[in-house]
Design a protein around this motif. Structure first.
Motif, PDB file in Angstrom:
ATOM      1  N   LEU A   9       9.403  54.465 -63.144  1.00 55.55           N
ATOM      2  CA  LEU A   9      10.018  53.705 -62.053  1.00 55.55           C
ATOM      3  C   LEU A   9       9.200  52.498 -61.617  1.00 55.55           C
ATOM      4  O   LEU A   9       9.734  51.424 -61.431  1.00 55.55           O
ATOM      5  CB  LEU A   9      10.277  54.628 -60.858  1.00 55.55           C
ATOM      6  N   SER A  10       7.886  52.665 -61.429  1.00 59.00           N
ATOM      7  CA  SER A  10       7.098  51.542 -60.935  1.00 59.00           C
ATOM      8  C   SER A  10       5.658  51.675 -61.413  1.00 59.00           C
ATOM      9  O   SER A  10       4.780  52.078 -60.650  1.00 59.00           O
ATOM     10  CB  SER A  10       7.161  51.499 -59.401  1.00 59.00           C
ATOM     11  N   PRO A  11       5.362  51.313 -62.655  1.00 60.64           N
ATOM     12  CA  PRO A  11       3.983  51.399 -63.138  1.00 60.64           C
ATOM     13  C   PRO A  11       3.123  50.287 -62.522  1.00 60.64           C
ATOM     14  O   PRO A  11       3.587  49.167 -62.329  1.00 60.64           O
ATOM     15  CB  PRO A  11       4.124  51.227 -64.649  1.00 60.64           C
ATOM     16  N   TYR A  12       1.870  50.620 -62.199  1.00 57.79           N
ATOM     17  CA  TYR A  12       0.971  49.626 -61.613  1.00 57.79           C
ATOM     18  C   TYR A  12      -0.473  50.021 -61.871  1.00 57.79           C
ATOM     19  O   TYR A  12      -0.776  51.159 -62.228  1.00 57.79           O
ATOM     20  CB  TYR A  12       1.233  49.470 -60.111  1.00 57.79           C
ATOM     21  N   ASP A  13      -1.371  49.069 -61.657  1.00 56.17           N
ATOM     22  CA  ASP A  13      -2.796  49.361 -61.595  1.00 56.17           C
ATOM     23  C   ASP A  13      -3.330  48.753 -60.307  1.00 56.17           C
ATOM     24  O   ASP A  13      -2.815  47.753 -59.814  1.00 56.17           O
ATOM     25  CB  ASP A  13      -3.538  48.843 -62.837  1.00 56.17           C
ATOM     26  N   ARG A  14      -4.359  49.405 -59.757  1.00 58.55           N
ATOM     27  CA  ARG A  14      -4.874  48.990 -58.455  1.00 58.55           C
ATOM     28  C   ARG A  14      -6.390  49.113 -58.451  1.00 58.55           C
ATOM     29  O   ARG A  14      -6.941  50.108 -58.927  1.00 58.55           O
ATOM     30  CB  ARG A  14      -4.281  49.863 -57.357  1.00 58.55           C
ATOM     31  N   THR A  15      -7.057  48.118 -57.911  1.00 58.50           N
ATOM     32  CA  THR A  15      -8.495  48.150 -57.681  1.00 58.50           C
ATOM     33  C   THR A  15      -8.709  48.184 -56.174  1.00 58.50           C
ATOM     34  O   THR A  15      -8.084  47.411 -55.445  1.00 58.50           O
ATOM     35  CB  THR A  15      -9.175  46.921 -58.297  1.00 58.50           C
ATOM     36  N   ARG A  16      -9.585  49.092 -55.726  1.00 60.22           N
ATOM     37  CA  ARG A  16      -9.787  49.269 -54.283  1.00 60.22           C
ATOM     38  C   ARG A  16     -11.266  49.316 -53.973  1.00 60.22           C
ATOM     39  O   ARG A  16     -12.045  49.968 -54.672  1.00 60.22           O
ATOM     40  CB  ARG A  16      -9.120  50.560 -53.826  1.00 60.22           C
ATOM     41  N   LEU A  17     -11.672  48.629 -52.919  1.00 60.13           N
ATOM     42  CA  LEU A  17     -13.016  48.712 -52.352  1.00 60.13           C
ATOM     43  C   LEU A  17     -12.906  49.353 -50.981  1.00 60.13           C
ATOM     44  O   LEU A  17     -11.943  49.111 -50.250  1.00 60.13           O
ATOM     45  CB  LEU A  17     -13.638  47.318 -52.213  1.00 60.13           C
ATOM     46  N   PHE A  18     -13.885  50.170 -50.605  1.00 63.45           N
ATOM     47  CA  PHE A  18     -13.861  50.790 -49.282  1.00 63.45           C
ATOM     48  C   PHE A  18     -15.273  50.891 -48.731  1.00 63.45           C
ATOM     49  O   PHE A  18     -16.242  51.044 -49.463  1.00 63.45           O
ATOM     50  CB  PHE A  18     -13.181  52.164 -49.326  1.00 63.45           C
ATOM     51  N   GLN A  19     -15.363  50.759 -47.402  1.00 69.12           N
ATOM     52  CA  GLN A  19     -16.622  50.831 -46.689  1.00 69.12           C
ATOM     53  C   GLN A  19     -16.374  51.581 -45.382  1.00 69.12           C
ATOM     54  O   GLN A  19     -15.315  51.436 -44.776  1.00 69.12           O
ATOM     55  CB  GLN A  19     -17.172  49.439 -46.346  1.00 69.12           C
ATOM     56  N   SER A  20     -17.347  52.368 -44.961  1.00 71.98           N
ATOM     57  CA  SER A  20     -17.209  53.058 -43.684  1.00 71.98           C
ATOM     58  C   SER A  20     -18.583  53.264 -43.063  1.00 71.98           C
ATOM     59  O   SER A  20     -19.592  53.318 -43.761  1.00 71.98           O
ATOM     60  CB  SER A  20     -16.490  54.406 -43.845  1.00 71.98           C
ATOM     61  N   ALA A  21     -18.579  53.381 -41.757  1.00 75.01           N
ATOM     62  CA  ALA A  21     -19.796  53.661 -40.986  1.00 75.01           C
ATOM     63  C   ALA A  21     -19.424  54.661 -39.903  1.00 75.01           C
ATOM     64  O   ALA A  21     -18.418  54.494 -39.221  1.00 75.01           O
ATOM     65  CB  ALA A  21     -20.348  52.380 -40.367  1.00 75.01           C
ATOM     66  N   GLU A  22     -20.208  55.717 -39.799  1.00 73.43           N
ATOM     67  CA  GLU A  22     -19.970  56.711 -38.755  1.00 73.43           C
ATOM     68  C   GLU A  22     -21.319  57.176 -38.218  1.00 73.43           C
ATOM     69  O   GLU A  22     -22.199  57.548 -38.986  1.00 73.43           O
ATOM     70  CB  GLU A  22     -19.197  57.907 -39.292  1.00 73.43           C
ATOM     71  N   PHE A  23     -21.465  57.122 -36.902  1.00 75.77           N
ATOM     72  CA  PHE A  23     -22.725  57.556 -36.311  1.00 75.77           C
ATOM     73  C   PHE A  23     -22.481  58.188 -34.950  1.00 75.77           C
ATOM     74  O   PHE A  23     -21.416  58.029 -34.360  1.00 75.77           O
ATOM     75  CB  PHE A  23     -23.726  56.399 -36.226  1.00 75.77           C
ATOM     76  N   GLN A  24     -23.500  58.912 -34.486  1.00 75.98           N
ATOM     77  CA  GLN A  24     -23.433  59.622 -33.211  1.00 75.98           C
ATOM     78  C   GLN A  24     -24.494  59.075 -32.272  1.00 75.98           C
ATOM     79  O   GLN A  24     -25.670  59.409 -32.406  1.00 75.98           O
ATOM     80  CB  GLN A  24     -23.675  61.111 -33.429  1.00 75.98           C
ATOM     81  N   PRO A  25     -24.098  58.227 -31.317  1.00 77.41           N
ATOM     82  CA  PRO A  25     -25.080  57.723 -30.359  1.00 77.41           C
ATOM     83  C   PRO A  25     -25.608  58.807 -29.420  1.00 77.41           C
ATOM     84  O   PRO A  25     -26.683  58.669 -28.859  1.00 77.41           O
ATOM     85  CB  PRO A  25     -24.329  56.640 -29.590  1.00 77.41           C
ATOM     86  N   SER A  26     -24.846  59.901 -29.255  1.00 77.67           N
ATOM     87  CA  SER A  26     -25.308  61.046 -28.462  1.00 77.67           C
ATOM     88  C   SER A  26     -24.734  62.317 -29.080  1.00 77.67           C
ATOM     89  O   SER A  26     -23.927  62.259 -29.999  1.00 77.67           O
ATOM     90  CB  SER A  26     -24.864  60.917 -26.997  1.00 77.67           C
ATOM     91  N   ASP A  27     -25.141  63.460 -28.566  1.00 79.83           N
ATOM     92  CA  ASP A  27     -24.642  64.735 -29.081  1.00 79.83           C
ATOM     93  C   ASP A  27     -23.152  64.921 -28.824  1.00 79.83           C
ATOM     94  O   ASP A  27     -22.512  65.742 -29.468  1.00 79.83           O
ATOM     95  CB  ASP A  27     -25.406  65.899 -28.447  1.00 79.83           C
ATOM     96  N   PHE A  28     -22.596  64.167 -27.898  1.00 80.61           N
ATOM     97  CA  PHE A  28     -21.205  64.350 -27.498  1.00 80.61           C
ATOM     98  C   PHE A  28     -20.283  63.207 -27.917  1.00 80.61           C
ATOM     99  O   PHE A  28     -19.098  63.227 -27.628  1.00 80.61           O
ATOM    100  CB  PHE A  28     -21.118  64.523 -25.978  1.00 80.61           C
ATOM    101  N   THR A  29     -20.824  62.178 -28.581  1.00 73.20           N
ATOM    102  CA  THR A  29     -20.051  60.983 -28.909  1.00 73.20           C
ATOM    103  C   THR A  29     -20.163  60.661 -30.394  1.00 73.20           C
ATOM    104  O   THR A  29     -21.246  60.712 -30.954  1.00 73.20           O
ATOM    105  CB  THR A  29     -20.559  59.775 -28.093  1.00 73.20           C
ATOM    106  N   THR A  30     -19.018  60.311 -30.995  1.00 71.02           N
ATOM    107  CA  THR A  30     -18.983  59.877 -32.387  1.00 71.02           C
ATOM    108  C   THR A  30     -18.191  58.576 -32.477  1.00 71.02           C
ATOM    109  O   THR A  30     -17.111  58.462 -31.894  1.00 71.02           O
ATOM    110  CB  THR A  30     -18.306  60.941 -33.285  1.00 71.02           C
TER     111      THR A  30
END
Length: 191
Positions: A69-90
């Motif tokens: 039905l719909s052949p394709y190719d795809r290139t993807r870049l991804f970046q993420s950042a996750e941190f906890q400034p305190s024990d109760f916050t993300t």
């Protein structure tokens, strides 16, 4: 009547205590006995590499989808950042970019996305979360902009959980605009 066959496989190799990883996915879906129905068959292969260091993660992957039905190719870049400034916050941020080529009609599509997340534990039984994101898609025959935001209060005592939330969605194209508002109340008791 028809019969369908689904197969999938996945691998991942990590190096340097998870600092770098190589992964791949394969899935196939095929039908037989459906001569009068046009059912989609699919052969999907993805290979990628990613790296995680402290609170940062980045990677790249290439996907090739063969289909009737719909052949394709795809290139993807991804970046993420996750941190906890305190024990109760993300806090977290997620970016992605992708470029797709559709083989059946020769069209191309470019997509850019951003998602931000915030979670806060208010008390031992009450937590609040909020997230929002935007996505822009551009192509030969398709342009679209998307935005969404969501917030929730989660309360849990023993086996009882209560979730109260609101979600907003916005989808715009050159010819139309679609906005949605959702309110959510979910009460669950486990036995």
């Amino acid at each position: 009547q028809y019969t369908w066959f689904a197969n999938s496989a996945y691998f991942r190799l990590d190096f340097g205590n998870g600092l770098c990883g190589i992964y791949g996915r394969w899935s196939a879906l095929d039908y037989s006995g459906a001569e009068q129905l046009n059912l989609r068959w699919l052969d999907d292969r993805t290979i990628g590499v990613d790296s995680t260091w402290r609170w940062l993660r980045a990677g790249a992957e290439h996907q090739v989808v063969n289909s009737n039905l719909s052949p394709y190719d795809r290139t993807r870049l991804f970046q993420s950042a996750e941190f906890q400034p305190s024990d109760f916050t993300t806090l977290g941020l997620q970016f992605d970019q992708s470029w797709a080529n559709f083989h059946d009609n020769g069209s191309r599509q470019t997509s850019y996305g951003l998602i931000a997340r915030y979670q806060q534990r208010l008390t031992s039984t009450l937590a609040w979360s909020a997230e929002g994101g935007v996505r822009s898609e551009r192509g030969n025959t398709f342009d679209g902009n998307y935005a969404s935001a969501r917030t929730e209060l989660n309360w849990a005592v023993g086996k009882l959980t209560v979730k109260l939330g609101y979600q907003y969605g916005n989808e715009s194209h050159p010819t139309d605009l679609n906005q949605r508002h959702y309110f959510l109340l979910r009460v669950r008791r486990s036995f």
